[in-house]
Design a protein around this motif. Structure first.
Motif, short mmCIF file in Angstrom:
data_model
loop_
_atom_site.label_atom_id
_atom_site.label_comp_id
_atom_site.label_asym_id
_atom_site.label_seq_id
_atom_site.Cartn_x
_atom_site.Cartn_y
_atom_site.Cartn_z
N SER A 75 -3.56 3.43 -4.54
CA SER A 75 -3.82 4.71 -3.64
C SER A 75 -4.40 5.79 -4.71
O SER A 75 -3.67 6.14 -5.57
CB SER A 75 -2.51 4.94 -2.99
N THR A 76 -5.19 6.45 -4.11
CA THR A 76 -5.80 7.87 -4.83
C THR A 76 -5.36 8.90 -3.83
O THR A 76 -6.15 9.28 -3.11
CB THR A 76 -7.21 7.74 -5.05
N ALA A 77 -4.35 9.45 -4.02
CA ALA A 77 -3.76 10.46 -2.90
C ALA A 77 -4.66 11.63 -2.74
O ALA A 77 -4.73 11.89 -1.54
CB ALA A 77 -2.36 10.99 -3.49
N ASP A 88 -6.04 1.86 -0.60
CA ASP A 88 -5.57 2.87 0.67
C ASP A 88 -6.64 3.64 1.14
O ASP A 88 -7.49 4.21 0.45
CB ASP A 88 -4.35 3.78 -0.05
N ARG A 148 -12.29 6.06 -4.25
CA ARG A 148 -11.19 5.27 -4.04
C ARG A 148 -10.83 4.09 -4.99
O ARG A 148 -9.82 3.26 -4.84
CB ARG A 148 -10.60 5.13 -2.72
N ALA A 158 -5.94 -0.53 4.62
CA ALA A 158 -6.52 -0.47 3.34
C ALA A 158 -7.90 -1.48 3.42
O ALA A 158 -8.29 -1.98 4.33
CB ALA A 158 -5.57 -1.32 2.29
N VAL A 176 0.92 -1.30 0.09
CA VAL A 176 0.00 0.02 -0.06
C VAL A 176 0.85 1.25 -0.08
O VAL A 176 0.62 2.06 -0.74
CB VAL A 176 -1.12 -0.01 1.08
N LYS A 177 1.77 1.10 0.85
CA LYS A 177 2.76 2.55 1.13
C LYS A 177 3.59 2.42 -0.64
O LYS A 177 3.85 3.64 -0.92
CB LYS A 177 4.04 2.15 2.18
N GLY A 220 -5.73 5.92 3.81
CA GLY A 220 -5.20 7.26 4.65
C GLY A 220 -5.48 7.22 5.88
O GLY A 220 -5.08 8.23 6.57
N ARG A 234 1.03 4.51 -2.87
CA ARG A 234 0.93 5.82 -2.51
C ARG A 234 2.08 6.42 -3.20
O ARG A 234 2.05 7.54 -3.42
CB ARG A 234 0.77 5.95 -0.86
N LEU A 290 -8.05 9.76 -0.24
CA LEU A 290 -7.85 8.91 0.62
C LEU A 290 -8.56 8.78 1.78
O LEU A 290 -9.20 7.62 2.45
CB LEU A 290 -6.49 8.88 1.14
#
Length: 183
Positions: free
Chosen positions: A120-122, A160, A132, A168, A48-49, A162, A52, A125
């Motif tokens: 990940s949709t920054a 993700d 997302r 997640a 997940v990181k 956030g 991101r 989140l």
């Protein structure tokens, strides 16, 4: 850290039939069997990181909506992480989503089966799951790279959050695209 068992519960709803003066209509039910997957939670967190981080490489001059994806393919013996980000183009048809970018990179290396995919949709989140979730095209492309009749060792798809308490939201392709097209 040791592996944990992730259980995706069965979902059952029966078809229903609507009788009318001009004929019958069937409202499709849903049957998704329980699936169990063993996974290292630290690996999932790191994936997940990675998604991101990949989002920070997005080229999004039009939508400004950053998306990153990270995938580990089941048929990639080293278990390497392959990432992708969305890349927009003034000709929107030439735009590619982060999920497809990562999967196409994996396919170009000869890998064909998703084990774990994180996205990940920054910019969304903290939003609800629909904000997302992958687009329809990406869902269909994911289905192409998931075993047809997976029962155990389902491919996990993680979105993700956030959130400090939740890494997640976890789904599989049957929950994400229950009636995906198949040849």
């Amino acid at each position: 850290m040791s592996e944990i068992e992730i259980v995706l519960p069965a979902i059952e709803s029966a078809d229903t039939v609507i009788e009318t003066e001009v004929g019958q209509y069937r409202v499709a039910g849903l049957h998704i069997p329980e699936k169990r997957v063993m996974a290292d939670p630290a690996l999932l967190r790191d994936l997940v990181k990675a998604a991101r981080t990949a989002a920070s490489n997005a080229h999004v001059p039009y939508s400004h909506f950053l998306v990153g994806a990270a995938v580990i393919m089941a048929d990639e013996p080293a278990g390497n992480v392959i990432t992708g980000a969305n890349i927009e183009n003034a000709s929107y048809g030439a735009t590619i989503c982060g999920e497809r970018n990562a999967l196409h990179a994996a396919a170009a290396k000869g890998f064909r089966r998703i084990k774990f995919l994180a996205l990940s949709t920054a910019d969304s989140l903290d939003g609800p799951l629909p904000d997302r979730s992958p687009c329809g095209i990406c869902r269909q492309v994911m289905r192409e790279f998931i075993d047809r009749d997976e029962a155990q060792d389902a491919a996990l798809i993680m979105m993700d959050t956030g959130d400090a308490d939740f890494t997640a939201d976890i789904l599989d392709i049957d929950r994400l695209l229950p009636y995906g097209f198949r040849l």
